[in-house]
Write a protein that holds these residues in place. Sequence first.
Motif, mmCIF file in Angstrom:
data_model
loop_
_atom_site.group_PDB
_atom_site.id
_atom_site.type_symbol
_atom_site.label_atom_id
_atom_site.label_comp_id
_atom_site.label_asym_id
_atom_site.label_seq_id
_atom_site.Cartn_x
_atom_site.Cartn_y
_atom_site.Cartn_z
ATOM 1 N N GLY A 608 0.133 79.060 29.533
ATOM 2 C CA GLY A 608 -0.437 77.829 30.054
ATOM 3 C C GLY A 608 0.586 76.969 30.762
ATOM 4 N N PRO A 609 0.146 75.874 31.365
ATOM 5 C CA PRO A 609 1.022 75.063 32.215
ATOM 6 C C PRO A 609 2.268 74.551 31.515
ATOM 7 C CG PRO A 609 -1.256 74.458 32.562
ATOM 8 C CD PRO A 609 -1.254 75.405 31.414
ATOM 9 N N ASP A 610 2.126 74.002 30.307
ATOM 10 C CA ASP A 610 3.287 73.434 29.636
ATOM 11 C C ASP A 610 4.311 74.513 29.311
ATOM 12 O OD1 ASP A 610 2.191 70.962 29.803
ATOM 13 O OD2 ASP A 610 1.500 70.874 27.723
ATOM 14 N N ALA A 611 3.833 75.644 28.795
ATOM 15 C CA ALA A 611 4.746 76.740 28.468
ATOM 16 C C ALA A 611 5.402 77.298 29.726
ATOM 17 C CB ALA A 611 3.990 77.844 27.734
ATOM 18 N N PHE A 612 4.613 77.368 30.799
ATOM 19 C CA PHE A 612 5.165 77.857 32.080
ATOM 20 C C PHE A 612 6.260 76.930 32.587
ATOM 21 C CE2 PHE A 612 5.141 77.960 36.730
ATOM 22 C CZ PHE A 612 5.336 79.308 36.971
ATOM 23 N N VAL A 613 6.006 75.638 32.572
ATOM 24 C CA VAL A 613 7.008 74.674 33.029
ATOM 25 C C VAL A 613 8.271 74.765 32.176
ATOM 26 C CG1 VAL A 613 7.523 72.200 33.150
ATOM 27 C CG2 VAL A 613 5.402 73.085 34.126
ATOM 28 N N SER A 614 8.088 74.899 30.873
ATOM 29 C CA SER A 614 9.245 75.023 29.980
ATOM 30 C C SER A 614 10.057 76.260 30.306
ATOM 31 C CB SER A 614 8.751 75.073 28.525
ATOM 32 O OG SER A 614 9.837 75.226 27.637
ATOM 33 N N ARG A 615 9.361 77.371 30.565
ATOM 34 C CA ARG A 615 10.054 78.616 30.911
ATOM 35 C C ARG A 615 10.765 78.490 32.255
ATOM 36 N NH1 ARG A 615 8.456 84.762 29.963
ATOM 37 N NH2 ARG A 615 7.203 83.864 28.284
ATOM 38 N N LEU A 616 10.095 77.858 33.221
ATOM 39 C CA LEU A 616 10.697 77.691 34.548
ATOM 40 C C LEU A 616 11.915 76.771 34.476
ATOM 41 C CD1 LEU A 616 10.213 78.717 37.420
ATOM 42 C CD2 LEU A 616 8.667 76.782 37.788
ATOM 43 N N ASP A 617 11.832 75.705 33.691
ATOM 44 C CA ASP A 617 12.987 74.824 33.482
ATOM 45 C C ASP A 617 14.153 75.591 32.880
ATOM 46 O OD1 ASP A 617 11.986 72.465 34.516
ATOM 47 O OD2 ASP A 617 11.275 71.703 32.585
ATOM 48 N N TYR A 618 13.863 76.385 31.848
ATOM 49 C CA TYR A 618 14.924 77.154 31.196
ATOM 50 C C TYR A 618 15.583 78.117 32.168
ATOM 51 C CZ TYR A 618 17.399 79.845 27.655
ATOM 52 O OH TYR A 618 18.391 80.453 26.923
ATOM 53 N N PHE A 619 14.771 78.762 32.971
ATOM 54 C CA PHE A 619 15.286 79.697 33.973
ATOM 55 C C PHE A 619 16.283 79.017 34.904
ATOM 56 C CE2 PHE A 619 14.438 81.352 38.365
ATOM 57 C CZ PHE A 619 15.114 82.553 38.240
ATOM 58 N N HIS A 620 15.937 77.845 35.392
ATOM 59 C CA HIS A 620 16.806 77.172 36.355
ATOM 60 C C HIS A 620 17.987 76.463 35.697
ATOM 61 C CE1 HIS A 620 14.802 77.749 40.200
ATOM 62 N NE2 HIS A 620 13.646 77.649 39.575
ATOM 63 N N GLU A 621 17.859 76.070 34.473
ATOM 64 C CA GLU A 621 18.903 75.257 33.852
ATOM 65 C C GLU A 621 19.850 76.046 32.976
ATOM 66 O OE1 GLU A 621 16.635 72.215 31.919
ATOM 67 O OE2 GLU A 621 15.872 71.403 33.812
ATOM 68 N N SER A 622 19.515 77.283 32.664
ATOM 69 C CA SER A 622 20.338 78.102 31.770
ATOM 70 C C SER A 622 21.396 78.912 32.509
ATOM 71 C CB SER A 622 19.445 79.069 30.993
ATOM 72 O OG SER A 622 18.805 79.972 31.894
ATOM 73 N N GLY A 623 21.292 78.981 33.849
ATOM 74 C CA GLY A 623 22.177 79.839 34.619
ATOM 75 C C GLY A 623 21.568 81.176 34.950
ATOM 76 N N LEU A 624 20.353 81.443 34.486
ATOM 77 C CA LEU A 624 19.690 82.708 34.800
ATOM 78 C C LEU A 624 19.261 82.776 36.262
ATOM 79 C CD1 LEU A 624 17.494 83.036 31.593
ATOM 80 C CD2 LEU A 624 19.196 84.718 32.339
ATOM 81 N N ALA A 625 18.923 81.646 36.830
ATOM 82 C CA ALA A 625 18.462 81.619 38.223
ATOM 83 C C ALA A 625 19.634 81.883 39.159
ATOM 84 C CB ALA A 625 17.837 80.264 38.542
#
Length: 793
Positions: A608-625
Amino acid sequence: MPYLHVNTLATCISLLQLLQPTTATKDDLYHVDPLIGSTNGGNVFAGASLPYGLAKPVADVDGQNTGGFSTDGSNVTGFSHMHDSGTGGNPSMGQFPLFPQYCTDNVVDNCKFTKTARAIHYVNDSVTARPGYFALELVDGIKAEMTAARRTALYRFTFPENKTQNGSMSDPLIGLDLTDSWDSRQNASISVDSDSGRIKGNGTFLPSFGAGSYQAYFCADFAGAKIRDSGIWVNDRAGSEPKELFVTRGFNNFYLQAGGFVIFERPDDGVVTARVGVSFISTDQACSNAEMEVPEPLGDFGGLQSTAEDAWKEKLSPIKVIPGGVSDDMLSAFWSGIYRTMLSPQDMTGENPLWDSGEPYFDSFYCLWDAFRAQHPFLTILDPKAQSRMVRSLLDTFKHEGWLPDCRMSLCKGWTQGGSNADVVIADAYVKNLTGIDWELAYKAMVNDAENEPLEWSYEGRGGLQSWKRLDYIPYLDFDYLGFGTNSRSISRTVEYAYNDHSISVVGKGLGKADYTTYVSRSNNWKNIFKDDQTSLLENGTDTGFVGFFQPKYLNGTWGFQDPIACSALASWCSLTSNPSETFESSIWEYQFYVPHDMATLIKLLGGPDAFVSRLDYFHESGLADISNEPVFLTVYEYHYAGRPALSAKRAHSYIPRTFNASENGLPGNDDSGAMGSFLAWSMMGLFPNPGQNVYLITPPFFEAVEITNPETNQTATIRNINFDPTYRNIYIQSATLNGKPYSKNWIGHDFFTQGLTLELTLGEHESEWGTSKEELPPSQSDSFVHDEVHRA
């Protein structure tokens, strides 16, 4: 004078500002800096060129020389006439470099002929690069300037006075090397005319990222100085006789170095002019190109430079900005990004020896895997006529070679990185109503990609089509006896093939084809590699906290395993030749977000949207992106699909200007023929395309206002920020109007450009309700998205 209400006064001031002249002036051209990205792996071409021009003269160096020149402090090895821009891998082209020098004591064998021996540093602060012009000074005092016509490079070499040990004046020498930047030459020939000094020749070379070989031809003339001697050289020795030479690669990996030279009597002003015509047809064609384009080399330099500047002004002219107080560096990054989108592909119409059809021929699609995401959609609004001709060229290549290119350079087939992404380029052109394209031929070419497997799918078409049709995914360790390629990338090929098939369905449905539903069905195949219980750990063992990722799947339907962080910016690099894996140049984490046609279903699948946003934030902020590579582009803006467009704006500002800026290392990675430049330009204009769809995602421009005039309809679209703040505190849209009426969708269609609409965005410091409801989200292929209530932090 009647009293004006404050709001009315503010409106009048804004209108007056918008009425100021905003044509593409020399000031706009002045902001273009070809040296942005000239080090730190940007690999840009920094030299002189016309838009889409074949002739691209620049200084070649022995450091980061993929684009010819770099500001990395390395040495100049010569000045060559053809290059690509922003390519990775081996240096591309750079054939037949000229190298000016003085021979000690006027003894020709005292000159330095081989590439290593003649390498010489340049004066760092002497480098000048602007559209249509490049210059620098070597530490020996020789100054080199260059400009370009479409197929001709023109040089001015200024030789300072130089005396021999006995006090006599030294004679300048200009040598020519039968090599390229990669030293890939297989064989070459040269002839030197003793009376005129004309040097003609050709060579057979290898493409820098593809299969086969190609022949290139040149014709060099000199003016402004009396000729004293000429001849050929081999390795470190030279002679006035003979005047012709044929050279092969050499024996037992020994690269035979050879070429020609001309010695001049130094003129009073020290200037020797060199005109070099290039061709892929013949030496005579190279000479004809030079004579037609630059008939008077001594008097044409300034005029040629002005013509190049005018050509670039014309190409930049559809876009105007009202800066609103932003820095010159931001303007320079923006305009330079736009400039680089038109260096490649190169218009080689009339220079294709493989077939003559009367259709346009473009080369240096290097590669569509990089360029389809932002560059080609950008050309669709900036130069739709050129983009239409490029699509026609792709279709003509299919017509004569049997397949749409996914990558092509120097008349050769380039390596396919993922899917058949010319399909996406064609679909993008179709949904945006580009004209002059044979759509029946286009559909035939796209269906060919989806239905027929070539023998060699490493450089054309798709592999694994039996499994794709039977199993509905590309298997890990596929059994594929129909064709051959690198049997890897099962995950990235699956998600790319799915989107390629979606592109086919869009064109097929529009043309009324009954089989379009087949491709709608296949476009859902990405779901078959989603493993809903797959977890992801960081290298230190920390659980990322997210469950459900793509995973490789065997032929029998059982699961394989690839660590979701493998091939990410936190792990090892994965390419075709270096650590090939089930994802290409990117991780499962990154490819997890690549379902451009059905983001609604993906978001639901990921919780869902909240989980997706959380995952997308983690992707960009963790260094994975990995912001240095193109698959990350759309992820910056995918918050729109979860009803959080403000977070897309926030994410864009986290990368600009931190990783995209106006410095010489101002690109986070390889420019890839303008892919990085177009990502930056779109982001700063406030619209980002989902390529292959009639969708532009809306964020606030980085300027007070941007105007884009459609070159075909002559209608001007405007994006205007209200409450614009050049320090970028106000980056969140509070409300919007379209042609004066409230507009709540967080996306807009292509008619915004063709009809010349006006989008006004009122900005604030905090996220708002704008663009967050289900009805305001961009379309998805399915309607399975159940829009949960959007929660804001």
